[in-house]
Motif scaffolding. Structure first.
Motif, PDB file in Angstrom:
ATOM      1  N   LEU A  59       1.641   2.125   5.573  1.00 41.81           N
ATOM      2  CA  LEU A  59       0.855   3.053   4.765  1.00 41.81           C
ATOM      3  C   LEU A  59       1.012   4.508   5.196  1.00 41.81           C
ATOM      4  O   LEU A  59       0.249   5.371   4.755  1.00 41.81           O
ATOM      5  CB  LEU A  59      -0.627   2.653   4.824  1.00 41.81           C
ATOM      6  N   GLN A  60       1.998   4.807   6.039  1.00 40.46           N
ATOM      7  CA  GLN A  60       2.153   6.171   6.527  1.00 40.46           C
ATOM      8  C   GLN A  60       2.407   7.159   5.387  1.00 40.46           C
ATOM      9  O   GLN A  60       1.804   8.238   5.346  1.00 40.46           O
ATOM     10  CB  GLN A  60       3.293   6.249   7.543  1.00 40.46           C
ATOM     11  N   ARG A  61       3.283   6.804   4.459  1.00 38.74           N
ATOM     12  CA  ARG A  61       3.623   7.742   3.390  1.00 38.74           C
ATOM     13  C   ARG A  61       2.431   8.047   2.489  1.00 38.74           C
ATOM     14  O   ARG A  61       2.107   9.228   2.259  1.00 38.74           O
ATOM     15  CB  ARG A  61       4.797   7.218   2.563  1.00 38.74           C
ATOM     16  N   PRO A  62       1.721   7.028   1.951  1.00 38.41           N
ATOM     17  CA  PRO A  62       0.543   7.365   1.138  1.00 38.41           C
ATOM     18  C   PRO A  62      -0.546   8.079   1.939  1.00 38.41           C
ATOM     19  O   PRO A  62      -1.266   8.917   1.392  1.00 38.41           O
ATOM     20  CB  PRO A  62       0.055   6.010   0.607  1.00 38.41           C
ATOM     21  N   LEU A  63      -0.660   7.769   3.221  1.00 40.32           N
ATOM     22  CA  LEU A  63      -1.623   8.485   4.071  1.00 40.32           C
ATOM     23  C   LEU A  63      -1.311   9.977   4.111  1.00 40.32           C
ATOM     24  O   LEU A  63      -2.197  10.825   3.962  1.00 40.32           O
ATOM     25  CB  LEU A  63      -1.570   7.938   5.490  1.00 40.32           C
ATOM     26  N   GLN A  64      -0.042  10.302   4.314  1.00 42.60           N
ATOM     27  CA  GLN A  64       0.362  11.696   4.451  1.00 42.60           C
ATOM     28  C   GLN A  64       0.035  12.508   3.199  1.00 42.60           C
ATOM     29  O   GLN A  64      -0.145  13.717   3.268  1.00 42.60           O
ATOM     30  CB  GLN A  64       1.861  11.795   4.744  1.00 42.60           C
ATOM     31  N   HIS A 110     -10.095   4.395   0.635  1.00 42.16           N
ATOM     32  CA  HIS A 110     -10.398   3.188  -0.145  1.00 42.16           C
ATOM     33  C   HIS A 110      -9.349   2.965  -1.224  1.00 42.16           C
ATOM     34  O   HIS A 110      -8.833   1.849  -1.396  1.00 42.16           O
ATOM     35  CB  HIS A 110     -11.795   3.338  -0.750  1.00 42.16           C
ATOM     36  N   SER A 111      -9.010   4.032  -1.943  1.00 40.97           N
ATOM     37  CA  SER A 111      -8.005   3.920  -3.015  1.00 40.97           C
ATOM     38  C   SER A 111      -6.636   3.532  -2.472  1.00 40.97           C
ATOM     39  O   SER A 111      -5.903   2.743  -3.082  1.00 40.97           O
ATOM     40  CB  SER A 111      -7.900   5.247  -3.779  1.00 40.97           C
ATOM     41  N   LEU A 112      -6.292   4.086  -1.325  1.00 46.89           N
ATOM     42  CA  LEU A 112      -5.007   3.798  -0.692  1.00 46.89           C
ATOM     43  C   LEU A 112      -4.913   2.312  -0.320  1.00 46.89           C
ATOM     44  O   LEU A 112      -3.897   1.651  -0.584  1.00 46.89           O
ATOM     45  CB  LEU A 112      -4.886   4.696   0.530  1.00 46.89           C
ATOM     46  N   LEU A 113      -5.974   1.778   0.271  1.00 44.11           N
ATOM     47  CA  LEU A 113      -5.991   0.360   0.645  1.00 44.11           C
ATOM     48  C   LEU A 113      -5.968  -0.532  -0.597  1.00 44.11           C
ATOM     49  O   LEU A 113      -5.277  -1.555  -0.634  1.00 44.11           O
ATOM     50  CB  LEU A 113      -7.227   0.057   1.488  1.00 44.11           C
ATOM     51  N   LEU A 114      -6.730  -0.141  -1.618  1.00 43.28           N
ATOM     52  CA  LEU A 114      -6.767  -0.932  -2.846  1.00 43.28           C
ATOM     53  C   LEU A 114      -5.396  -0.969  -3.514  1.00 43.28           C
ATOM     54  O   LEU A 114      -4.942  -2.025  -3.981  1.00 43.28           O
ATOM     55  CB  LEU A 114      -7.807  -0.349  -3.794  1.00 43.28           C
ATOM     56  N   ALA A 115      -4.705   0.180  -3.557  1.00 42.51           N
ATOM     57  CA  ALA A 115      -3.365   0.215  -4.167  1.00 42.51           C
ATOM     58  C   ALA A 115      -2.404  -0.692  -3.412  1.00 42.51           C
ATOM     59  O   ALA A 115      -1.576  -1.380  -4.027  1.00 42.51           O
ATOM     60  CB  ALA A 115      -2.848   1.654  -4.181  1.00 42.51           C
ATOM     61  N   ALA A 116      -2.512  -0.711  -2.087  1.00 43.32           N
ATOM     62  CA  ALA A 116      -1.647  -1.594  -1.300  1.00 43.32           C
ATOM     63  C   ALA A 116      -1.942  -3.056  -1.607  1.00 43.32           C
ATOM     64  O   ALA A 116      -1.030  -3.888  -1.699  1.00 43.32           O
ATOM     65  CB  ALA A 116      -1.836  -1.318   0.183  1.00 43.32           C
ATOM     66  N   LEU A 117      -3.211  -3.372  -1.786  1.00 50.15           N
ATOM     67  CA  LEU A 117      -3.595  -4.766  -2.079  1.00 50.15           C
ATOM     68  C   LEU A 117      -3.093  -5.212  -3.444  1.00 50.15           C
ATOM     69  O   LEU A 117      -2.689  -6.359  -3.628  1.00 50.15           O
ATOM     70  CB  LEU A 117      -5.119  -4.893  -2.063  1.00 50.15           C
ATOM     71  N   GLN A 118      -3.176  -4.314  -4.404  1.00 49.79           N
ATOM     72  CA  GLN A 118      -2.822  -4.680  -5.776  1.00 49.79           C
ATOM     73  C   GLN A 118      -1.340  -4.986  -5.937  1.00 49.79           C
ATOM     74  O   GLN A 118      -0.919  -5.498  -6.974  1.00 49.79           O
ATOM     75  CB  GLN A 118      -3.272  -3.569  -6.733  1.00 49.79           C
ATOM     76  N   GLN A 119      -0.552  -4.691  -4.912  1.00 52.88           N
ATOM     77  CA  GLN A 119       0.865  -5.043  -4.934  1.00 52.88           C
ATOM     78  C   GLN A 119       1.120  -6.454  -4.407  1.00 52.88           C
ATOM     79  O   GLN A 119       2.249  -6.936  -4.440  1.00 52.88           O
ATOM     80  CB  GLN A 119       1.653  -4.034  -4.100  1.00 52.88           C
ATOM     81  N   GLN A 120       0.060  -7.106  -3.923  1.00 54.77           N
ATOM     82  CA  GLN A 120       0.192  -8.439  -3.329  1.00 54.77           C
ATOM     83  C   GLN A 120      -0.179  -9.514  -4.360  1.00 54.77           C
ATOM     84  O   GLN A 120      -1.318  -9.554  -4.828  1.00 54.77           O
ATOM     85  CB  GLN A 120      -0.731  -8.563  -2.115  1.00 54.77           C
ATOM     86  N   SER A 121       0.760 -10.365  -4.684  1.00 53.75           N
ATOM     87  CA  SER A 121       0.508 -11.367  -5.724  1.00 53.75           C
ATOM     88  C   SER A 121      -0.483 -12.439  -5.287  1.00 53.75           C
ATOM     89  O   SER A 121      -1.135 -13.068  -6.119  1.00 53.75           O
ATOM     90  CB  SER A 121       1.827 -12.033  -6.139  1.00 53.75           C
ATOM     91  N   GLN A 122      -0.626 -12.651  -3.968  1.00 55.30           N
ATOM     92  CA  GLN A 122      -1.512 -13.717  -3.506  1.00 55.30           C
ATOM     93  C   GLN A 122      -2.948 -13.245  -3.281  1.00 55.30           C
ATOM     94  O   GLN A 122      -3.767 -13.957  -2.713  1.00 55.30           O
ATOM     95  CB  GLN A 122      -0.975 -14.361  -2.220  1.00 55.30           C
TER      96      GLN A 122
END
Length: 396
Positions: A59-64, A110-122
């Motif tokens: 998550l380094q890039r979206p964090l930056q 919160h949005s950053l974590l949610l976006a990362a989760l939404q890429q996970q199919s499981q």
């Protein structure tokens, strides 16, 4: 077939836990009582210990793109306005601890974590559903939601905050304790403040029976302000977030320096609004059993709510999730043993952070000789006192 983890709570701790579980090859079902995933407008400080966890999740890039990078951590007298001590941040902290010290808007994290989760199919996200209770029998956890559904899984993680229903059933230790401290919070546009009130640093203003924190968030475009004072809390902690009365806050700040009074009074003009939180916590953890039992574990505020005087509430929730990832990945162990391993590896560090937060609160709000001693120590040792190597290195 992958095992399935059920997660109660869709705040930062819940989303971080879901990322961790998905990265451990578990199927994830997360339950959030709100109608949409959102966070209130407050700031979070992310020490190097937390940044390293987020970097490990890619998550380094979206964090930056959303953080602010304060140049220093300062302690100042809220009464005189004089600087007492300074810890340079930036490249010095990166060199020392292998990661930056950053500040971020809670909604951006919160949005950053949610976006990362939404890429996970499981991962399956369930809104408008709270976990009310559970049963743990014969290797299966079954939850009951407020929608009347019964759902089975292999583990349950309570990430449902300081008033956790999962904790209430697991530990039965009653409501959190009211600390007698009130947190006034505001978020303002820096461009709408006079230049002298803008900041690129984290500044702690220390005064008798109160302190204030200011720092930039969202690339420096916004400034987060927190003033914590002693005072009675509302009777109903379930309705903790409400509009605060500026005159009441100014009454608490009668004896502070002109800069701080000006900053507080400029909040409405800079697009902000003072909101009020009663600060609640629990006694520091005393055993691993307070974080995991059987097929149930707790993370974040559900496990170890703490006073905000070490700026590590969200950080410890993210660290919990990172440790849970390691435990859930131990596929040769029974699930209950994995959760037990997680708790054994986390409870002492969390307890230490809780205890240090309590200690900092006493120091920040000190009066009389203790206050004079605090100020003298900061003037003499400055950054050496303000640096926390055991915390930023990730040691217990």
């Amino acid at each position: 077939m992958n095992k399935q983890v059920l997660i109660a709570g869709g705040g930062i701790g819940g989303l971080a836990t879901a990322i961790a579980a998905a990265r451990s090859d578990w199927d994830v079902r997360l339950f959030e009582r709100a109608a949409q995933f959102s966070e209130v407008g407050a700031g979070i400080q992310l020490g190097p210990n937390v940044i390293r966890c987020l970097q490990a999740w890619g998550l380094q890039r979206p964090l930056q793109q959303v953080i602010a990078s304060p140049t220093a951590l300062r302690a100042c007298s809220a009464v005189s306005g004089q600087e007492l001590g300074r810890l340079p941040l930036g490249s010095e902290i990166v060199h020392r601890y292998g990661a930056a010290y950053a500040t971020i808007h809670r909604a951006d994290l919160h949005s950053l974590l949610l976006a990362a989760l939404q890429q996970q199919s499981q991962v399956h996200l369930n809104l408008q559903q709270s976990v009310l209770s559970y049963t743990d029998q014969e290797g299966v956890i079954t939850i009951r939601t407020d929608a009347g559904k019964l759902i089975e899984g292999d583990a349950l993680i309570g990430a449902d905050g300081v008033r956790s229903a999962v904790r209430a059933q697991m530990l039965g230790d009653g409501p959190p304790r009211v600390t007698g401290h009130l947190a006034y919070r505001a978020m303002v546009h820096q461009a709408q403040l006079p230049k002298r009130l803008r900041t690129g640093e984290v500044t702690a203003w220390l005064g008798p029976q109160l302190h204030a924190i200011q720092y930039p968030v969202r690339r420096g475009e916004l400034q987060n302000l927190v003033v914590i004072v002693s005072g009675p809390a509302p009777d109903d902690l379930d309705h903790w977030d409400h509009s605060a009365n500026l005159p009441d806050l100014l009454q608490h700040l009668k004896g502070v320096c002109g800069y701080l009074q000006d900053l507080v009074q400029h909040v409405p003009e800079a697009g902000g609004e003072w909101r009020l939180w009663p600060v609640a916590d629990r006694v520091p953890l005393s055993s691993a059993a307070q974080m995991a039992q059987g097929l149930v574990a707790l993370v974040g505020d559900a496990a170890h709510p703490m006073r905000p005087y070490l700026a590590q509430g969200a950080g410890m929730a993210i660290e919990d999730a990172a440790e849970l990832q390691r435990a859930l990945s131990m596929h040769d162990l029974d699930v209950s043993l994995r959760l037990r391993r997680y708790a054994l590896n986390r409870w002492q560090r969390n307890a230490r952070v809780q205890e240090r937060s309590l200690r900092n609160g006493r120091i920040f709000h000190a009066t009389g000789p203790m206050r004079w001693g605090r100020d003298l120590s900061l003037r003499a040792l400055g950054g050496r006192i303000m640096d926390v190597p055991w915390l930023y290195d990730g040691e217990n």
